[in-house]
Every structure is written in structure tokens, then in C-alpha cells.
Design a protein around this motif. Structure first.
Motif, PDB file in Angstrom:
ATOM      1  N   UNK A   4       0.828  -1.205   0.000  1.00  0.00           N
ATOM      2  CA  UNK A   4       0.000   0.000   0.000  1.00  0.00           C
ATOM      3  C   UNK A   4       0.866   1.260   0.000  1.00  0.00           C
ATOM      4  N   UNK A   5       1.870   1.303   0.899  1.00  0.00           N
ATOM      5  CA  UNK A   5       2.585   2.553   1.172  1.00  0.00           C
ATOM      6  C   UNK A   5       4.000   2.619   0.599  1.00  0.00           C
ATOM      7  N   UNK A  16      14.456  -2.890   6.244  1.00  0.00           N
ATOM      8  CA  UNK A  16      13.143  -3.342   5.824  1.00  0.00           C
ATOM      9  C   UNK A  16      12.900  -2.803   4.417  1.00  0.00           C
ATOM     10  N   UNK A  17      12.069  -3.489   3.617  1.00  0.00           N
ATOM     11  CA  UNK A  17      11.883  -3.032   2.243  1.00  0.00           C
ATOM     12  C   UNK A  17      11.318  -1.617   2.192  1.00  0.00           C
ATOM     13  N   UNK A  18      11.833  -0.809   1.269  1.00  0.00           N
ATOM     14  CA  UNK A  18      11.428   0.586   1.152  1.00  0.00           C
ATOM     15  C   UNK A  18      11.671   1.060  -0.264  1.00  0.00           C
ATOM     16  N   UNK A  19      10.771   1.910  -0.758  1.00  0.00           N
ATOM     17  CA  UNK A  19      10.961   2.472  -2.091  1.00  0.00           C
ATOM     18  C   UNK A  19      11.862   3.705  -2.048  1.00  0.00           C
ATOM     19  N   UNK A  20      12.327   4.073  -0.868  1.00  0.00           N
ATOM     20  CA  UNK A  20      13.145   5.278  -0.710  1.00  0.00           C
ATOM     21  C   UNK A  20      14.503   4.899  -0.127  1.00  0.00           C
ATOM     22  N   UNK A  58      -8.687  10.352   2.742  1.00  0.00           N
ATOM     23  CA  UNK A  58      -8.049  11.333   1.866  1.00  0.00           C
ATOM     24  C   UNK A  58      -6.531  11.145   1.853  1.00  0.00           C
ATOM     25  N   UNK A  59      -5.974  10.811   3.030  1.00  0.00           N
ATOM     26  CA  UNK A  59      -4.530  10.583   3.096  1.00  0.00           C
ATOM     27  C   UNK A  59      -4.144   9.344   2.296  1.00  0.00           C
ATOM     28  N   UNK A  60      -4.969   8.326   2.363  1.00  0.00           N
ATOM     29  CA  UNK A  60      -4.730   7.119   1.575  1.00  0.00           C
ATOM     30  C   UNK A  60      -4.707   7.454   0.088  1.00  0.00           C
ATOM     31  N   UNK A  76       8.643  -0.475  -6.477  1.00  0.00           N
ATOM     32  CA  UNK A  76       8.229  -1.114  -5.241  1.00  0.00           C
ATOM     33  C   UNK A  76       8.327  -2.634  -5.348  1.00  0.00           C
ATOM     34  N   UNK A  77       7.811  -3.189  -6.425  1.00  0.00           N
ATOM     35  CA  UNK A  77       7.852  -4.635  -6.611  1.00  0.00           C
ATOM     36  C   UNK A  77       9.270  -5.122  -6.809  1.00  0.00           C
TER      37      UNK A  77
END
Length: 590
Positions: free
Chosen positions: A189-190, A349-353, A440-442, A578-579
Motif C-alpha cells: 500500500x505505502x 526493511x523493504x522501502x521504495x526510498x 483522503x490521506x490514503x 516497489x515490486x
């Protein structure tokens, strides 16, 4: 800054602590502390503490850890910095305390002896630490209110294990590596795993601003002593001098200078990660004003050289303006390819950043630095993200439709199949989600919407707005959401592991309890602190091209690099990245 670990076999049927397991956990964190290592085991082998040291304050051997109190009762392992430790030390000395070192670690020991768990309300800093009380036979664990420093535990009902990193706990060999479905779902999700979850079902993060006291008989006490919520709603007196109390601009400037001065406390040189943004530039100005000789480091990418995405020229202008010793480090696609496997191994931990922080921390280490300042937190507390205007707008537009049962869901089901062909299908969920702050944040932050990941079992409910009624302004609500979600779960976590991968302590002066309470006080007086207010705190003023520059996020050409090296990589932006990260992370970590 260090790496801490420990094992407490508190259950009657628990096996005694295996020192080899504890050593495996400790040595997985060697990059967090290359300057020294320590291990302590209780005589009955029921408790073991371990430490890797990065020497920042009191470089002598006397400050090594685990540290024991003079009477032998208390043992501590500590990760982080206590920025007001000198003041606390002075106050303790007035009470008769005698110190053997000049470290903030010993101040924590003495504070616990004098105040017990009440010590936490006195601390200003970033920290995670554990104290063993041999008389009461209990283990005390705590973590700073923002969650700047990580602290993870695994408790099977007989034995509690803790460490600064998830991968360190796994390296001990006693913890199941089964994936936590909620942690994995949260990542998809994030783009990061939301606390308290980790990617592994048997490991959890201790909540920021809380302490846990675990007794030998299994009795557990738990208390939250502070939180971002409380800071943003602080209605007490602002922590500023009376001379500035009537001038909001001077009040804010005093608070900013105060936090910068505290964050410069070190017995080693301190540098700054300098981008072309207001946050780091203002910190550069305030740091030079505070009298510190500075080294500044900027990251540049060959793909962006000479384009609007090139931050190096403006960063150089700032460095020249304030007279820093500046260095630009250029990164190429080849650097990315050669470093990627190590980057994934360092990722806790996995992160896109985290990629830009990882590279600039490497550059700082190559320059001989141990401590670097980051502008992280400026967007969250000074309204720098588009979400500060977008979330209230989305909520206002969608709220009237919440009263019509099922309307939002039907609009989403009809619109999503069409929208996914030419834009993000999350827009189909505006009526279903947009009527609440959480929804809205989602919509604003999520990589995937829930229905995309599990259409059959998906439910659209999100938290009601009742929990936000305590906030007095939408700005405070968005600030709370951004700082306790995106900042905590991704930016701060990535800053920790990416910096420590190169033995760099990353400090964040804009993520400070006194500063955030000052911002809250100003807001209650009708003044919303903005990024321009932050920029105005710089003396002399920031260069005009930077002060007038609209916000633009710091970007890394990861997608261009992946496309060039992998023809099967689809250009769907962060979703594919991400994937890609998740696959590589799990292949090497499980």
C-alpha cells in the motif's frame, strides 16, 4: 549512535541466554558501530546485553558500553544522542551525583537511578535504550517520541529479544522468518512497512514515546510518556524567551537556533547534507551563525546535469553564500548498478526510498565525517507538502457523498476499470474514501489502493474523523498524519539504516520536541508556520533564487537506470520500483 541488542529469558521455561546468538545479533550491526564492541551477561545467564559503538560524545574508552553504574546495580545499552545531557548532568551533580565519564550514556544511567521511568520526560534527543536493574530483576526499554531511532523486539512469551535492526534479530537464528501478512500488505500500500509491524510476524517495533518495563516474573508495564499528537496540541507556554514572545518571527527563529545549537553537540566534526531546498539551506545558515565550521555535501546525478532536476548549482551557491567547505558527489548509472546489491543488503526493511541518503552518507563517510545534519522534517512541520492543501480540499468535496450509502463504492467499481487505462485508478475512490482524513490521506500517499490488492476481500472502511477533533486546525491534522506515517515509517527509518550503512549518524534538527511545541504554540496564537517563515529565519538571508524557488521533490533517476538495464522493467514509476525492491529484498533476506 550505535547498535544495541539484548536477550532477557524471563520465563520459567526459557532457555538460558546463548552468548553466541547475542554475538551474531551484535555483529550484524557492525556498521552501526565500528569503533568498539561490548557484551555483558548476568551470572545466571538470564540476561545479556550487547553493543556496537560509533564514538561521537566522549571518545574515551571509559564511555564504552554496556555501561554499568558505580554500584553495579544497573547496566545500559544506548543508541542515539541526548542533546540536553549537559544540562541534565549539571542538575544531577547538584543532587550529589558523581560522574566517571563525560558521556550522555552515563547521564541516562544516573537519571534512571534518580527518577526511574519518569526520566523520559526530561530527555531531548533521538534515542532507544535498555536498562537492566539487577536488584528489581527487570528490563526497561524506551524509544524517543518521534521514532527517530528504531527499536525492535521479538517476544515468544518466555524470552524477549531486542535490537536496533530487524535484520540483526534475524541474524541471531532464533526467530522465525515467516512473513507478516499485514506487514507485507502495508508495504504494498505505502511503499514501506507501517509500524508497529515489520515484514516478519514475530518482530515488532516499540511504539515511539513509550517505555516498557518487563519483570522477571513476566509482569509487564507499559506507558506512553509523549507523542507527536501531544506536541502538536501543546497548549502550555512556548519554550521561548520573554524577549521574543511578542514577535512570532523572532519566536520561531529563536526556537530554530536553539534546536540547531543542541544538534551540533559532538566531539567530532559535523557536516550537512545540502540540497537546493529551503530546509537544508536554512539549517546551513543557522549552523554557520551558531559558529560551527561546516562541511556541506550535495548529491548530483549525471542524467540531470544541466537540467531543471540538477540541484548542484543552487546548492553550490548556498555553500558559497555561507562559506562552507563544499563537495559535490556525482552518481552515475554504473555507480547504481555496482552498489545495488550492497544497498539491498543494508536495507533493514523493504522501502521504495533511501537510495539518495545511502549515497550521500557514503560520500560523507569518504570525507571523514561521522555526523551529518539533514533537513528532514521541514515539510512535515512547515507545511511543505501538497497534502496540506489537497487533503482538506478532497475531504470537503467528498464529505457530502458519505451520507449516501454505497454511492462511493459503486462510483469506484464503475470508474476504476476505465481510469486504469490512462491514469491511476485511485481517482475512482475519491467518493468512497475522500470524505475522511484517513481516506483522503490514503488517496494522496498510497501506491496501491486496497481494492487493487485484494478485490474480493477488500473493505472500504477507514478510521472515522472522531480522533482528529482534538486538533484545532487542518494544518495540525495533516502535520500529524505526515509525521507519524510517511516521515516515521519511511523517511526516518530509511535515514537510520542508510546512514548507519556507512557509519554516519544522521541528525534532524527540524524533528525536535521543543521546536514542534513552539510551532504548536504559534498556531494557537493564529500563526501558521510555513516554509517561507522557515527561510526567513536565515541570517544573512538565503540567496534569492533559492528563497523564491517553488518546492520540488528530490528525485533520483532510478527508473531510467532500471529501464536501461532491464528491458522487462515496465515504466509504471514507483509501483514497479516497489515490486522490484520487494523481490530483491526477500530473495536475499529470507
Amino acid at each position: 549512535m550505535c547498535g544495541i541488542a539484548g536477550i532477557f529469558a524471563y520465563g520459567d521455561h526459557a532457555s538460558m541466554v546463548d552468548s553466541n546468538e547475542l554475538l551474531r545479533i551484535r555483529e550484524r550491526m557492525i556498521k552501526r558501530g565500528p569503533d568498539g564492541a561490548g557484551l555483558w551477561m548476568s551470572d545466571d545467564k538470564r540476561v545479556g546485553l550487547a553493543h556496537r559503538r560509533l564514538a561521537i560524545i566522549d571518545l574515551s574508552g571509559a564511555a564504552r558500553q554496556p555501561m554499568v553504574s558505580a554500584d553495579g546495580r544497573f547496566h545500559i545499552v544506548f543508541n542515539g544522542e541526548i542533546y540536553n545531557y549537559r544540562q541534565l548532568r549539571s542538575e544531577l551533580q547538584k543532587k550529589g551525583a558523581i560522574f566517571r565519564t563525560h558521556s550522555d550514556t552515563e547521564v541516562l544511567l544516573q537519571l534512571y537511578q534518580h527518577y526511574g521511568s519518569g526520566m523520559c520526560t526530561l530527555l531531548r534527543g533521538m534515542y532507544a535504550f535498555a536498562i537492566w536493574d539487577s536488584l528489581q530483576q527487570c528490563l526497561f526499554l524506551t524509544r524517543d517520541p518521534f521514532g527517530i531511532k528504531p527499536l525492535y523486539i521479538a517476544d515468544d512469551g518466555q524470552t524477549l529479544r531486542f535490537a536496533s535492526q530487524v535484520k540483526a534479530l534475524l541474524a541471531g537464528g532464533a526467530i522465525n522468518k515467516d512473513i507478516d501478512p499485514e506487514g507485507e500488505y502495508g508495504y504494498r500500500i505505502w511503499g514501506c512497512v507501517p509500524e508497529p509491524h515489520t515484514l516478519y510476524k514475530d518482530i515488532r517495533a516499540i511504539a515511539p514515546g513509550t517505555w516498557i518495563l518487563l519483570h522477571r516474573n513476566g509482569l509487564r508495564e507499559h506507558h506512553q510518556f509523549d507523542s507527536v499528537d501531544r506536541m502538536l496540541n501543546d497548549s502550555g507556554s512556548a519554550p521561548v524567551t520573554t524577549q521574543t514572545a511578542c514577535d512570532p518571527a523572532m519566536t520561531l527563529r529563536a526556537a530554530l537556533l536553539d534546536t540547531v545549537r543542541h544538534h551540533l553537540i559532538a566531539d567530532v566534526p559535523v557536516g550537512i547534507f545540502l540540497s537546493a531546498g529551503i530546509d537544508s539551506a536554512t539549517l546551513t545558515a543557522l549552523t554557520t551563525e551558531a559558529g560551527s565550521a561546516l562541511r556541506t555535501i550535495t548529491l548530483g546525478f549525471e542524467e540531470y546535469r544541466g537540467t531543471a532536476g540538477d540541484e548542484t548549482l543552487l546548492a553550490r551557491k548556498v555553500a558559497d553564500h555561507y562559506g562552507t567547505q563544499h563537495q559535490t558527489v556525482w552518481i552515475t548509472r554504473r555507480d547504481f548498478e555496482e552498489a545495488f546489491d550492497q544497498f539491498i543488503d543494508d536495507m533493514d526493511q523493504p522501502s521504495i526510498d533511501g537510495f539518495n541518503t545511502w549515497f550521500v552518507a557514503r560520500a560523507a563517510a569518504q570525507c571523514g565525517l561521522k555526523v551529518a545534519i539533514s533537513g528532514l522534517g521541514g515539510d512535515e512541520f512547515f507545511g511543505g507538502y501538497p497534502s496540506f492543501s489537497q487533503l482538506p480540499t478532497i475531504r470537503k468535496l467528498a464529505q457530502p457523498f458519505v451520507a449516501v450509502p454505497g454511492l462511493g463504492k459503486w462510483a469506484r467499481m464503475l470508474g476504476a476499470p476505465l481510469l486504469r487505462h490512462f491514469t491511476s485508478e485511485k481517482y475512482a475512490g475519491v467518493l468512497e474514501y475522500g470524505g475522511t482524513w484517513e481516506g483522503a490521506y490514503l488517496l494522496r500517499r498510497a501506491l496501491h489502493m486496497p481494492w487493487e490488492l485484494s478485490p474480493a476481500g477488500h473493505h472500504s472502511t477507514v478510521s472515522a474523523d472522531d480522533i482528529y477533533t482534538r486538533f484545532d486546525h487542518p494544518h495540525a491534522i495533516v502535520s500529524f498524519m505526515e509525521s507519524t506515517r510517511y516521515m516515521r515509517n519511511q523517511l526516518l527509518r530509511d535515514a537510520d539504516w542508510a546512514g548507519m550503512a556507512h557509519s554516519i549518524e544522521l541528525r534532524v534538527p527540524l524533528v525536535d520536541t521543543a521546536l514542534v511545541r513552539t510551532i504548536a504554540h504559534l498556531r494557537r496564537d493564529g500563526v501558521i508556520a510555513t516554509k517561507q517563515d522557515l527561510a526567513c529565519a536565515a541570517h544573512p538571508p538565503l540567496p534569492a533564487p533559492l528563497a523564491d524557488r517553488p518546492k520540488s521533490g528530490f528525485t533520483v533517476p532510478v527508473h531510467e537506470w532500471l529501464l536501461a538495464g532491464n528491458p522487462h522493467y515496465r515504466q509504471r514509476g514507483l509501483r514497479d520500483w516497489s515490486q522490484f525492491v520487494y523481490t530483491r529484498y526477500t530473495q536475499t533476506s529470507t
